[in-house]
Design a protein around this motif. Sequence first.
Motif, PDB file in Angstrom:
ATOM      1  N   PHE A   1      -4.768  -0.246  -8.528  1.00  0.00           N
ATOM      2  CA  PHE A   1      -5.788  -0.608  -7.545  1.00  0.00           C
ATOM      3  C   PHE A   1      -5.828  -2.126  -7.452  1.00  0.00           C
ATOM      4  O   PHE A   1      -6.018  -2.811  -8.461  1.00  0.00           O
ATOM      5  CB  PHE A   1      -7.170  -0.065  -7.950  1.00  0.00           C
TER       6      PHE A   1
ATOM      7  N   THR B   1     -14.998   1.359  -7.071  1.00  0.00           N
ATOM      8  CA  THR B   1     -13.965   2.156  -6.401  1.00  0.00           C
ATOM      9  C   THR B   1     -12.835   2.488  -7.369  1.00  0.00           C
ATOM     10  O   THR B   1     -12.351   3.626  -7.427  1.00  0.00           O
ATOM     11  CB  THR B   1     -13.400   1.405  -5.191  1.00  0.00           C
ATOM     12  N   ALA B   2     -12.410   1.495  -8.136  1.00  0.00           N
ATOM     13  CA  ALA B   2     -11.319   1.730  -9.091  1.00  0.00           C
ATOM     14  C   ALA B   2     -11.734   2.745 -10.153  1.00  0.00           C
ATOM     15  O   ALA B   2     -10.933   3.594 -10.574  1.00  0.00           O
ATOM     16  CB  ALA B   2     -10.915   0.413  -9.746  1.00  0.00           C
TER      17      ALA B   2
ATOM     18  N   GLN C   1       0.816  -1.218   0.000  1.00  0.00           N
ATOM     19  CA  GLN C   1       0.000   0.000   0.000  1.00  0.00           C
ATOM     20  C   GLN C   1       0.852   1.273   0.000  1.00  0.00           C
ATOM     21  O   GLN C   1       0.343   2.348  -0.275  1.00  0.00           O
ATOM     22  CB  GLN C   1      -0.923   0.018   1.217  1.00  0.00           C
TER      23      GLN C   1
ATOM     24  N   LEU D   1      -6.577  -1.794 -12.585  1.00  0.00           N
ATOM     25  CA  LEU D   1      -7.262  -2.572 -11.560  1.00  0.00           C
ATOM     26  C   LEU D   1      -6.916  -4.041 -11.748  1.00  0.00           C
ATOM     27  O   LEU D   1      -7.012  -4.565 -12.855  1.00  0.00           O
ATOM     28  CB  LEU D   1      -8.779  -2.372 -11.662  1.00  0.00           C
TER      29      LEU D   1
ATOM     30  N   ASN E   1      -8.990  -1.378  -0.959  1.00  0.00           N
ATOM     31  CA  ASN E   1     -10.094  -1.202  -0.008  1.00  0.00           C
ATOM     32  C   ASN E   1      -9.838  -2.107   1.201  1.00  0.00           C
ATOM     33  O   ASN E   1     -10.412  -3.188   1.323  1.00  0.00           O
ATOM     34  CB  ASN E   1     -11.429  -1.567  -0.662  1.00  0.00           C
TER      35      ASN E   1
ATOM     36  N   THR F   1      -1.696   4.617 -11.661  1.00  0.00           N
ATOM     37  CA  THR F   1      -2.177   4.303 -10.321  1.00  0.00           C
ATOM     38  C   THR F   1      -2.618   2.845 -10.341  1.00  0.00           C
ATOM     39  O   THR F   1      -3.218   2.388 -11.320  1.00  0.00           O
ATOM     40  CB  THR F   1      -3.360   5.205  -9.942  1.00  0.00           C
TER      41      THR F   1
ATOM     42  N   ALA G   1      -5.116   4.341 -14.583  1.00  0.00           N
ATOM     43  CA  ALA G   1      -5.091   3.366 -13.486  1.00  0.00           C
ATOM     44  C   ALA G   1      -5.205   1.954 -14.026  1.00  0.00           C
ATOM     45  O   ALA G   1      -5.720   1.714 -15.121  1.00  0.00           O
ATOM     46  CB  ALA G   1      -6.226   3.644 -12.500  1.00  0.00           C
TER      47      ALA G   1
ATOM     48  N   HIS H   1      -3.707   1.577  -4.349  1.00  0.00           N
ATOM     49  CA  HIS H   1      -4.896   1.675  -3.504  1.00  0.00           C
ATOM     50  C   HIS H   1      -5.484   0.290  -3.265  1.00  0.00           C
ATOM     51  O   HIS H   1      -5.462  -0.571  -4.151  1.00  0.00           O
ATOM     52  CB  HIS H   1      -5.967   2.559  -4.158  1.00  0.00           C
TER      53      HIS H   1
ATOM     54  N   VAL I   1     -11.323   6.096  -8.719  1.00  0.00           N
ATOM     55  CA  VAL I   1      -9.923   6.504  -8.626  1.00  0.00           C
ATOM     56  C   VAL I   1      -9.487   7.215  -9.901  1.00  0.00           C
ATOM     57  O   VAL I   1      -8.694   8.165  -9.870  1.00  0.00           O
ATOM     58  CB  VAL I   1      -9.020   5.283  -8.330  1.00  0.00           C
TER      59      VAL I   1
END
Length: 928
Positions: free
Chosen positions: A387, A431-432, A225, A444, A419, A385, A442, A417, A435
């Motif tokens: 996730f 959620t992704a 994280q 995922l 959860n 990013t 990003a 990131h 983001v």
Amino acid sequence: AGFRAVGHARGTGRPAAVITSSGTAVANLYPAVVEAGNDGVPLVVITADRPYESRDTGSNQSVDQVKIFSGSYVRWFRDVPPPGDDVPVSLALSDANHAVSLAGQLRGPVHLNVQFRENLAPDDGPIRNDGRVGSVTRFHNRRFTDVPAFARWSRGGGRWQDSHNPVTTSELAVMEVADLIVRSRRGIIVAGNLRTRPGTSPETLASAISHLAQSVGFPIFAGVQSGPLRAEIPAIPYAEHLLKNRLVSDGVRPDLVLQLGAPLVSTELPSVIKGNPDARHVLVQDLYPHERADPDQTVTLRVNSDVGSFVRDLTDHIEMSGMSASSELAPLVYLGRELGAGMPSIISEASSRGGEDGGEDALTEPQVMLAISEVLAEGNSTRQTLFLSNSMPVRDGEFFLYPPGSAAAGGFPGSVHVNRGASGIDGIVSTATGVTDSSRPATLVCGDVTTMHDLNSFYGLTQDDAASPANGARPPLTTVIVNNGGGAIFSFLPIARHGQDVGFETLWGTPTSNFSFERGMSAFGLPYESASSSESFKAAYRSSIERGGPSVIEAKVVERSDNVDVHQEITRKAVSLIDTILGPPAPRDGVLPLKRYRGEQKNDGSKTLLLLHGWMGDKSEWDEVGESLGVDISDEWNIISLDLPGHGESSLILATDQQAAHSALGLDAMQPFSPTEESPFSLDTMARAVCQSLIEDHGIDRLDAIAGYSLGGRVALAMKALYASNSDQRSGLVTDETHLVLLGANPGRLPSVTEDGADNEEDRLAKDSDLAMKLFASADRSFLVPQQLDEGHLNQFVSRWYSAPIWGGLKYRSPDRYRDMIKRRVVSLKRRRRDIASVLYGCSPPLSSHDNYKATNPVRTTFVSGELDAKYSAIGRKWERLKGIARHVEVSNAGHGLLVEVPDQISSIIARVVNDEEIKEIATGLPV
């Protein structure tokens, strides 16, 4: 009682506790709780309650006490289970500590509702009013007290946990943590979920933490994280697999854990922390009210602060105050790098056996994570990013998401990131998608079951003309669906062994094979690609992130049972590789490299002159003198120089990275500051090593003259003393007839005369010990800093060393020679500073014989010093007055660096000594 406690708290300013029995006694506290809640009075309400089986059953004196006081007045509530064999005492202590802390921090009442069962008294035997067969109590007053930190707390008499909160002075927290760091010898930094405030990017925070680690010399265990922190130099690669090796996990033994952020995904690191209950555990986190973030009750100091602000303040405080800190555990970074270099091969080999149906090209889950790391490290696209879904992806991220080698920093994820608040698999795709609202591309990574839980959220990635922004842009999200045909994580649990006896496949495996992700993505109009090999997945992922926009890659990996085998095989191979890296050190030979200035050794009636260098030097220090001597003395002389133990090209002793790791983990009995008689670095041991190597390795059985500079001169005196006990002083390697030329060498403790110049022994030992420890700290820190910065630190160390008065301002008198010397010393220290530091301490004059000078033959001993070297000139004059030497030669306009400053004069002096010529010139110097 309630209002009495309110009054006590008002009067003292500290939380007061009020304790009641169960039932209406609790209700009688309500007015006091209301008063304390409305006026911010810290109050700890502790109420007894009936156990679960007596609640809501009509049992006598039983009312519903759970959250009996309104949340408008009570700041925090905890329903505490009855004392029992399955409730560790540390949890009760943590509850009490947290209650007191929150009462003060949040200015109001907190409520601990404590259930009790019979027997209430600490009595063994039948349970009161319980006639069931076997219903007895066994009272053990020490049961479950062997939990983390209980011994420390019970012995110390202090609070279970100290806290610094936003209402306290942050400067006090910084000072307290800095003091812990300075007193630590085996500190580590642990990074979990780093909550960032607006305006602080994950990359900026990672850089700040890295700067702190380099300043204090602590290695970093960077959880997945922490994202870009894993690309920083002080981060330990593949730390989770490193700790799976027992030699490492048992040997780490930290004395200070500085944890930045929570929670941790790692399962190995908490075990290490719990296994070292005497370690101080500091947690720095931007906590919300009531948050504890201490599931194992190991935290001893909690700092409620923005991590970035605290780290910067702490670093500034340590650097501006000149505090010195280091960690013996820094070589763990070396172990991680060595493991990281082999990890791609390990994953590939384990994966090739991973699927019976897929063959060698079958794709495995570790390969997916490794491929993502490798593609991102290429840096050919905008920084991503990442996730990670819960279940397997986040665990594989913890295991395998590390920069590959030195190519990583530029393209590694800008943030990661997860959860992890409740660690569920719900809403992951949503959620992704959210983001990506930050406009940063990003990726995922989620499992097949997770994807099906949130399938409708893919609609958020489609382009709806009525709802899309004017520019028509769609979220730049690459979704990697790791399809293993169900819930893979349950296959790692013991329940999997019971198979269909417990309906494992139906209830835990939750197969997804009847769903087509290709058709599902087609329904949303999203680009879709599948991959079933490592290379095809890398190509698909690379293409997706370069193209931008939303897309979906289905990674068809080996089935779940094979996935377990692959992970276990990777762990086995990783543990084995670490064993190999740590395996027995290469044998050290005792051969001391030798240089001849006149070809091969002549033995027919010839004579031998040995030249011994000083501390931090090597045999090449004598090159200019040796070449000149080849002209100045007759051909009957063999002229040789030798690398002393711990120097030059002699065998590395403590200076290898492997040896550093051994020392860090306590795997080697050899220690740099061991007693003199056991140390390989003591003066006598070095003298014996020189004699043995000359005789056994180089065939030299007699020395007719020895010229020793500084430390080399002390070794020469020790060699003379070794042979002084011979009954026949004319036989042996060193005899009574051997000439000694000592250049700025400490002879030992000369008889007291009215002359200054001798060091206070206690101060000298402390000074040498401090310098040696600084070099060791520098060696540890070298694993954590860029090479250029390490060289800069060494340059500063050497420059300070050569600025001492004995050098007579060499920097200004002979700048070219000074710069050349500094450069050579830095190179030497880079290669073997641990050995050189150990020699400094082991040969410190207070730890060595004070009487070696007595073994000299005064007629055959010459002492040389530089005119600008007041210390050794004083020693030379003293020794000469005592008639312990034939002569003291003081070279004009020279300091302690005689071999660097005046090699030709030194050659002339040695030549006249070995030729038995009179040396008349002293203060005026010698003609060159």
